[in-house]
Design a protein around this motif. Sequence first.
Motif, PDB file in Angstrom:
ATOM      1  N   ARG A  14     -12.390   2.332  11.633  1.00 25.84           N
ATOM      2  CA  ARG A  14     -11.368   2.719  12.605  1.00 25.84           C
ATOM      3  C   ARG A  14     -10.379   3.715  12.017  1.00 25.84           C
ATOM      4  NH1 ARG A  14      -9.954  -3.338  14.861  1.00 25.84           N
ATOM      5  NH2 ARG A  14     -12.028  -3.815  15.687  1.00 25.84           N
ATOM      6  N   ILE A  15     -10.007   3.525  10.747  1.00 26.30           N
ATOM      7  CA  ILE A  15      -9.025   4.435  10.149  1.00 26.30           C
ATOM      8  C   ILE A  15      -9.685   5.659   9.532  1.00 26.30           C
ATOM      9  CG2 ILE A  15      -7.456   2.500   9.713  1.00 26.30           C
ATOM     10  CD1 ILE A  15      -8.130   2.741   6.744  1.00 26.30           C
ATOM     11  N   GLY A  16     -11.014   5.617   9.368  1.00 20.67           N
ATOM     12  CA  GLY A  16     -11.730   6.771   8.842  1.00 20.67           C
ATOM     13  C   GLY A  16     -11.683   6.900   7.339  1.00 20.67           C
ATOM     14  N   HIS A  17     -11.557   5.773   6.627  1.00 21.78           N
ATOM     15  CA  HIS A  17     -11.529   5.820   5.164  1.00 21.78           C
ATOM     16  C   HIS A  17     -12.196   4.579   4.595  1.00 21.78           C
ATOM     17  CE1 HIS A  17     -10.127   6.759   1.101  1.00 21.78           C
ATOM     18  NE2 HIS A  17      -9.802   5.483   0.997  1.00 21.78           N
ATOM     19  N   SER A  18     -13.143   4.775   3.684  1.00 20.30           N
ATOM     20  CA  SER A  18     -13.788   3.673   2.981  1.00 20.30           C
ATOM     21  C   SER A  18     -13.167   3.552   1.591  1.00 20.30           C
ATOM     22  CB  SER A  18     -15.299   3.918   2.851  1.00 20.30           C
ATOM     23  OG  SER A  18     -15.901   3.934   4.128  1.00 20.30           O
ATOM     24  N   PHE A  19     -12.683   2.395   1.252  1.00 18.97           N
ATOM     25  CA  PHE A  19     -11.957   2.193   0.005  1.00 18.97           C
ATOM     26  C   PHE A  19     -12.888   2.004  -1.183  1.00 18.97           C
ATOM     27  CE2 PHE A  19      -8.583   1.410   2.963  1.00 18.97           C
ATOM     28  CZ  PHE A  19      -7.428   1.782   2.267  1.00 18.97           C
ATOM     29  N   ALA A  20     -12.620   2.757  -2.231  1.00 21.94           N
ATOM     30  CA  ALA A  20     -13.304   2.516  -3.496  1.00 21.94           C
ATOM     31  C   ALA A  20     -12.777   1.237  -4.126  1.00 21.94           C
ATOM     32  CB  ALA A  20     -13.094   3.701  -4.444  1.00 21.94           C
ATOM     33  N   ASP A  21     -11.484   0.970  -3.921  1.00 21.33           N
ATOM     34  CA  ASP A  21     -10.837  -0.233  -4.438  1.00 21.33           C
ATOM     35  C   ASP A  21     -10.459  -1.110  -3.257  1.00 21.33           C
ATOM     36  OD1 ASP A  21      -9.316  -2.191  -5.599  1.00 21.33           O
ATOM     37  OD2 ASP A  21      -7.914  -0.829  -6.612  1.00 21.33           O
ATOM     38  N   ARG A  22     -11.280  -2.107  -2.964  1.00 16.22           N
ATOM     39  CA  ARG A  22     -11.006  -2.993  -1.838  1.00 16.22           C
ATOM     40  C   ARG A  22      -9.748  -3.828  -2.057  1.00 16.22           C
ATOM     41  NH1 ARG A  22     -15.218  -4.505   1.762  1.00 16.22           N
ATOM     42  NH2 ARG A  22     -16.014  -2.578   2.685  1.00 16.22           N
ATOM     43  N   GLY A  23      -9.332  -3.957  -3.302  1.00 17.29           N
ATOM     44  CA  GLY A  23      -8.109  -4.698  -3.579  1.00 17.29           C
ATOM     45  C   GLY A  23      -6.894  -4.047  -2.943  1.00 17.29           C
ATOM     46  N   LEU A  24      -6.915  -2.723  -2.817  1.00 17.29           N
ATOM     47  CA  LEU A  24      -5.785  -2.010  -2.226  1.00 17.29           C
ATOM     48  C   LEU A  24      -5.638  -2.327  -0.738  1.00 17.29           C
ATOM     49  CD1 LEU A  24      -6.147   1.483  -3.951  1.00 17.29           C
ATOM     50  CD2 LEU A  24      -4.215  -0.105  -4.185  1.00 17.29           C
ATOM     51  N   ILE A  25      -6.741  -2.295  -0.011  1.00 17.66           N
ATOM     52  CA  ILE A  25      -6.641  -2.590   1.417  1.00 17.66           C
ATOM     53  C   ILE A  25      -6.340  -4.068   1.620  1.00 17.66           C
ATOM     54  CG2 ILE A  25      -9.146  -2.911   1.675  1.00 17.66           C
ATOM     55  CD1 ILE A  25      -6.636  -1.566   4.318  1.00 17.66           C
ATOM     56  N   GLY A  26      -6.829  -4.918   0.724  1.00 17.59           N
ATOM     57  CA  GLY A  26      -6.493  -6.336   0.816  1.00 17.59           C
ATOM     58  C   GLY A  26      -5.001  -6.564   0.684  1.00 17.59           C
ATOM     59  N   ALA A  27      -4.387  -5.926  -0.311  1.00 18.27           N
ATOM     60  CA  ALA A  27      -2.943  -6.053  -0.502  1.00 18.27           C
ATOM     61  C   ALA A  27      -2.185  -5.449   0.664  1.00 18.27           C
ATOM     62  CB  ALA A  27      -2.529  -5.383  -1.809  1.00 18.27           C
ATOM     63  N   ALA A  28      -2.674  -4.324   1.197  1.00 20.26           N
ATOM     64  CA  ALA A  28      -1.999  -3.636   2.287  1.00 20.26           C
ATOM     65  C   ALA A  28      -1.929  -4.483   3.548  1.00 20.26           C
ATOM     66  CB  ALA A  28      -2.712  -2.319   2.598  1.00 20.26           C
ATOM     67  N   LEU A  29      -2.799  -5.469   3.655  1.00 20.17           N
ATOM     68  CA  LEU A  29      -2.857  -6.317   4.845  1.00 20.17           C
ATOM     69  C   LEU A  29      -2.234  -7.693   4.633  1.00 20.17           C
ATOM     70  CD1 LEU A  29      -6.538  -5.461   5.807  1.00 20.17           C
ATOM     71  CD2 LEU A  29      -4.502  -4.747   7.077  1.00 20.17           C
ATOM     72  N   THR A  30      -1.658  -7.928   3.456  1.00 21.29           N
ATOM     73  CA  THR A  30      -1.151  -9.262   3.107  1.00 21.29           C
ATOM     74  C   THR A  30       0.365  -9.330   3.210  1.00 21.29           C
ATOM     75  OG1 THR A  30      -3.027  -9.623   1.612  1.00 21.29           O
ATOM     76  CG2 THR A  30      -1.110 -11.053   1.342  1.00 21.29           C
ATOM     77  N   HIS A  31       0.842 -10.165   4.119  1.00 22.46           N
ATOM     78  CA  HIS A  31       2.282 -10.386   4.286  1.00 22.46           C
ATOM     79  C   HIS A  31       2.800 -11.273   3.158  1.00 22.46           C
ATOM     80  CE1 HIS A  31       5.927 -12.156   6.225  1.00 22.46           C
ATOM     81  NE2 HIS A  31       6.036 -10.932   6.714  1.00 22.46           N
ATOM     82  N   VAL A  32       4.085 -11.133   2.851  1.00 23.23           N
ATOM     83  CA  VAL A  32       4.670 -11.909   1.754  1.00 23.23           C
ATOM     84  C   VAL A  32       4.542 -13.405   1.991  1.00 23.23           C
ATOM     85  CG1 VAL A  32       6.984 -11.880   2.769  1.00 23.23           C
ATOM     86  CG2 VAL A  32       6.725 -12.106   0.284  1.00 23.23           C
ATOM     87  N   SER A  33       4.487 -13.829   3.242  1.00 22.88           N
ATOM     88  CA  SER A  33       4.358 -15.256   3.539  1.00 22.88           C
ATOM     89  C   SER A  33       3.010 -15.819   3.105  1.00 22.88           C
ATOM     90  CB  SER A  33       4.551 -15.503   5.042  1.00 22.88           C
ATOM     91  OG  SER A  33       3.528 -14.868   5.802  1.00 22.88           O
ATOM     92  N   ALA A  34       2.035 -14.927   2.861  1.00 21.50           N
ATOM     93  CA  ALA A  34       0.706 -15.367   2.426  1.00 21.50           C
ATOM     94  C   ALA A  34       0.479 -15.132   0.944  1.00 21.50           C
ATOM     95  CB  ALA A  34      -0.377 -14.641   3.233  1.00 21.50           C
ATOM     96  N   ALA A  35       1.522 -14.726   0.215  1.00 24.82           N
ATOM     97  CA  ALA A  35       1.383 -14.429  -1.214  1.00 24.82           C
ATOM     98  C   ALA A  35       1.099 -15.701  -1.991  1.00 24.82           C
ATOM     99  CB  ALA A  35       2.656 -13.780  -1.745  1.00 24.82           C
ATOM    100  N   ASN A  36       0.268 -15.560  -2.997  1.00 26.87           N
ATOM    101  CA  ASN A  36      -0.052 -16.687  -3.870  1.00 26.87           C
ATOM    102  C   ASN A  36       0.790 -16.619  -5.132  1.00 26.87           C
ATOM    103  OD1 ASN A  36      -2.109 -17.767  -2.182  1.00 26.87           O
ATOM    104  ND2 ASN A  36      -3.494 -16.154  -2.893  1.00 26.87           N
TER     105      ASN A  36
END
Length: 236
Positions: A14-36
């Motif tokens: 949908r955004i037109g970009h495939s991430f080489a580092d999936r960790g970046l998109i994972g962090a980008a979608l994580t709210h502070v309330s879900a932080a470990n």
Amino acid sequence: MTRQNEDIGALEARIGHSFADRGLIGAALTHVSAANGSRRETYQRLEFLGDRVLGLVISQMLYEAFPAADEGELSRRLADLVRKESCAEVALEWGVQAFIRLGESEKQTGAANAAILGDICESIIGAVFLDAGYDAARALVAGAFEARMRSPRRPLRDPKTALQEWAQARGLPTPLYRETARRGPDHAPEFTISVEVAGYRCAEATGFAKRLAEQAAAADFIAREGIDQGDRKGVA
């Protein structure tokens, strides 16, 4: 409901970009309330970066698209495009709400929270910038914001400025803004602001930042009184 990492490909499409580092998109979608236990695993730092990247890209786009515009017009166009509401609209168009990672305290309403959606938009831009550089981030922003840039959805003069100029043209004191209520958690407070203009009833509005609530209150006043934002003298 939050999607698992293997489903992130749908969002990447949908955004037109495939991430080489999936960790970046994972962090980008994580709210502070879900932080470990670590805020570094949330979108906060990426949102900070993405906000600056968005501003730079939009500024360059405006500079190139409107060669006859002066600094004031460019600034007004920039402010309209990078406001949280605009970013939240883009996030909804990307369909990010299905992928946001929220803690239990935010799951009931958080995914539809305009402030969170706006932050997520900026954090994704920051993540793309780190993953693939400025050109990739510019392509992402251009795809999402160019149509808005060409056809602004709101008056270029922000409501607070329009209301102040209208009041001054009528010989009235500068509109006065007051915080009348604050609710919600500390990390995402919601403000209620009233605007007072001498001789008129107050108008009141709510927003996830004082500035947004002030703008909304001014807009409500303008709409209620039938003020033409293109005419500083307003209505008789």
